[in-house]
Design an enzyme around this catalytic site. Structure first.
Site, PDB file in Angstrom:
ATOM      1  N   ASP A  82       0.838  -1.201   0.000  1.00  0.00           N
ATOM      2  CA  ASP A  82       0.000   0.000   0.000  1.00  0.00           C
ATOM      3  C   ASP A  82       0.879   1.260   0.000  1.00  0.00           C
ATOM      4  O   ASP A  82       1.901   1.304   0.703  1.00  0.00           O
ATOM      5  CB  ASP A  82      -0.855  -0.061   1.286  1.00  0.00           C
ATOM      6  N   HIS A  83       0.497   2.264  -0.778  1.00  0.00           N
ATOM      7  CA  HIS A  83       1.163   3.581  -0.753  1.00  0.00           C
ATOM      8  C   HIS A  83       2.682   3.527  -0.777  1.00  0.00           C
ATOM      9  O   HIS A  83       3.356   4.094   0.091  1.00  0.00           O
ATOM     10  CB  HIS A  83       0.746   4.367   0.501  1.00  0.00           C
ATOM     11  N   HIS A 208      -9.774   4.724  -0.273  1.00  0.00           N
ATOM     12  CA  HIS A 208      -8.825   4.798   0.850  1.00  0.00           C
ATOM     13  C   HIS A 208      -9.494   5.556   1.995  1.00  0.00           C
ATOM     14  O   HIS A 208     -10.486   6.254   1.797  1.00  0.00           O
ATOM     15  CB  HIS A 208      -7.553   5.535   0.408  1.00  0.00           C
ATOM     16  N   GLY A 209      -8.891   5.433   3.185  1.00  0.00           N
ATOM     17  CA  GLY A 209      -9.363   6.237   4.311  1.00  0.00           C
ATOM     18  C   GLY A 209     -10.758   5.867   4.774  1.00  0.00           C
ATOM     19  O   GLY A 209     -11.551   6.729   5.154  1.00  0.00           O
ATOM     20  N   ALA A 210     -11.058   4.566   4.786  1.00  0.00           N
ATOM     21  CA  ALA A 210     -12.441   4.158   5.121  1.00  0.00           C
ATOM     22  C   ALA A 210     -12.729   4.198   6.618  1.00  0.00           C
ATOM     23  O   ALA A 210     -13.898   4.183   7.022  1.00  0.00           O
ATOM     24  CB  ALA A 210     -12.721   2.765   4.575  1.00  0.00           C
ATOM     25  N   SER A 211     -11.683   4.252   7.457  1.00  0.00           N
ATOM     26  CA  SER A 211     -11.936   4.269   8.909  1.00  0.00           C
ATOM     27  C   SER A 211     -12.712   5.512   9.296  1.00  0.00           C
ATOM     28  O   SER A 211     -12.331   6.624   8.914  1.00  0.00           O
ATOM     29  CB  SER A 211     -10.611   4.240   9.682  1.00  0.00           C
ATOM     30  N   ASN A 230     -10.150   0.215   1.765  1.00  0.00           N
ATOM     31  CA  ASN A 230      -8.943   0.118   2.610  1.00  0.00           C
ATOM     32  C   ASN A 230      -9.245   0.519   4.048  1.00  0.00           C
ATOM     33  O   ASN A 230      -9.782   1.613   4.294  1.00  0.00           O
ATOM     34  CB  ASN A 230      -7.873   1.092   2.091  1.00  0.00           C
ATOM     35  N   ALA A 232      -7.360   0.815   7.857  1.00  0.00           N
ATOM     36  CA  ALA A 232      -6.134   0.743   8.664  1.00  0.00           C
ATOM     37  C   ALA A 232      -6.412   1.183  10.106  1.00  0.00           C
ATOM     38  O   ALA A 232      -6.327   0.398  11.052  1.00  0.00           O
ATOM     39  CB  ALA A 232      -5.034   1.603   8.051  1.00  0.00           C
TER      40      ALA A 232
HETATM   41  P1  13P Z   1      -7.710   4.531   7.285  1.00  0.00           P
HETATM   42  O1  13P Z   1      -6.526   4.576   8.204  1.00  0.00           O
HETATM   43  O2  13P Z   1      -8.513   5.774   7.323  1.00  0.00           O
HETATM   44  O3  13P Z   1      -8.520   3.311   7.471  1.00  0.00           O
HETATM   45  O4  13P Z   1      -7.118   4.459   5.787  1.00  0.00           O
HETATM   46  C1  13P Z   1      -6.614   3.259   5.323  1.00  0.00           C
HETATM   47  C2  13P Z   1      -6.051   3.380   3.969  1.00  0.00           C
HETATM   48  O5  13P Z   1      -6.584   4.039   3.116  1.00  0.00           O
HETATM   49  C3  13P Z   1      -4.838   2.628   3.679  1.00  0.00           C
HETATM   50  O6  13P Z   1      -4.313   2.950   2.444  1.00  0.00           O
END
Ligand code: 13P
Length: 285
Positions: A82-83, A208-211, A230, A232
């Site tokens: 990832d990234h 991305h950034g689903a949290s 995604n 995290a």
């Molecule tokens: P979060 O930390 O917001 O879940 O983002 C995860 C992500 O997009 C990993 O690439």
């Protein structure tokens, strides 16, 4: 079974208007939590690492543990980077049997981004590995990567079309209002933008950034074309909370199997919730 291609999983989910949950892991226990949770729900799953996790745990250890997990469980598991801003790190991942990679050149001017991503696509495709690219910039913090609100940029649909054509990426991460990490207020996703991109671009789209994104927004995003989600931070938080609570209950605790066991159980519960949210339970044949 051997590790599988994430693209095959993502395409299968997309055909059913579902998404594959992709979890960022950090160590043995988080890998076990993801695989156990996915296996209980018969869900194909993507396990992914950031460059920071490779610094922490080592690409050889991660590759070996995830390959072993894949042998032990009869669900399709993909291993994704990832990234990653570095060509060389991507080569190291592929040598350790990652089945897909994300090359992140989103900080570069468009032409340089295309040059970097195309070079990775050429090399990765030669050995059967798929590539995720990003166009637009997702704000927030992940690893050492910090994008503030001013630097963040929503994906421009026409640019997304060009980027896919110019680079040959297999999947595309888009910026529609999500951020890495938790949100201060409620995130508002630009669903119109997502639908437009989905109409114009034929590769599967990644959120991305689903949290911290409300469940109904994640469902709506999947209905409008997101096929990989995604996650995290929402695994890190229950893990940290479980460890804090284990020490709050017993400050003398010194057995890692106790506090890490509690952490693993908490992560697994979140993994199950996210798989059910993405609708990918039962998709493992
Ligand atoms: P979060 O930390 O917001 O879940 O983002 C995860 C992500 O997009 C990993 O690439």
């Amino acid at each position: 079974m051997p590790l599988v291609s994430s693209l095959a999983l993502i395409k299968k989910a997309r055909a059913e208007k579902k998404a594959i949950a992709a979890f960022n892991i950090h160590n043995l226990e988080t890998i076990q939590a993801v695989v156990e949770g996915a296996s209980e729900l018969r869900a194909p799953v993507i396990i992914q690492t950031t460059p920071g996790t490779l610094k922490h745990a080592g690409v050889e250890y991660i590759g070996a543990i995830v390959r072993k997990a894949s042998e032990l469980y009869d669900i399709p598991i993909a291993l994704h980077m990832d990234h990653c801003p570095s060509y060389d790190t991507i080569v190291a991942c592929i040598r350790n049997q990652y089945t897909s990679v994300m090359i992140d050149g989103a900080h570069l001017p468009y032409k340089d981004n295309v040059r970097l991503v195309s070079s990775v696509v050429k090399m990765a495709h030669a050995v059967g590995v798929q590539v995720e690219g990003e166009i637009g910039r997702i704000s927030g913090v992940e690893d050492d990567l910090f994008i503030n609100e001013a630097e963040a940029a929503y994906t421009i649909p026409e640019e997304a079309v060009e980027f896919v054509k110019d680079t040959g990426v297999d999947t595309l991460a888009i910026a529609i209002g999500t951020a890495h990490g938790m949100y201060k207020g409620e995130p508002k996703l630009d669903f119109e933008r997502l639908s437009t991109i989905n109409e114009l671009v034929d590769v599967p789209l990644v959120l991305h950034g689903a949290s911290g994104v409300p469940d109904e927004s994640v469902r709506e995003a999947i209905a409008r074309g997101i096929a990989k989600v995604n996650i995290a931070t929402e695994l890190k938080n229950p893990m940290a909370d479980a460890i804090k609570s284990a020490f709050a209950q017993n400050p003398e605790e010194n057995d890692p199997r106790k506090y890490m066991g509690a952490a693993k159980a908490a992560v697994k519960e979140m993994v199950r919730n996210k798989i059910l949210l993405c609708g990918c339970d039962g998709l493992a044949i």
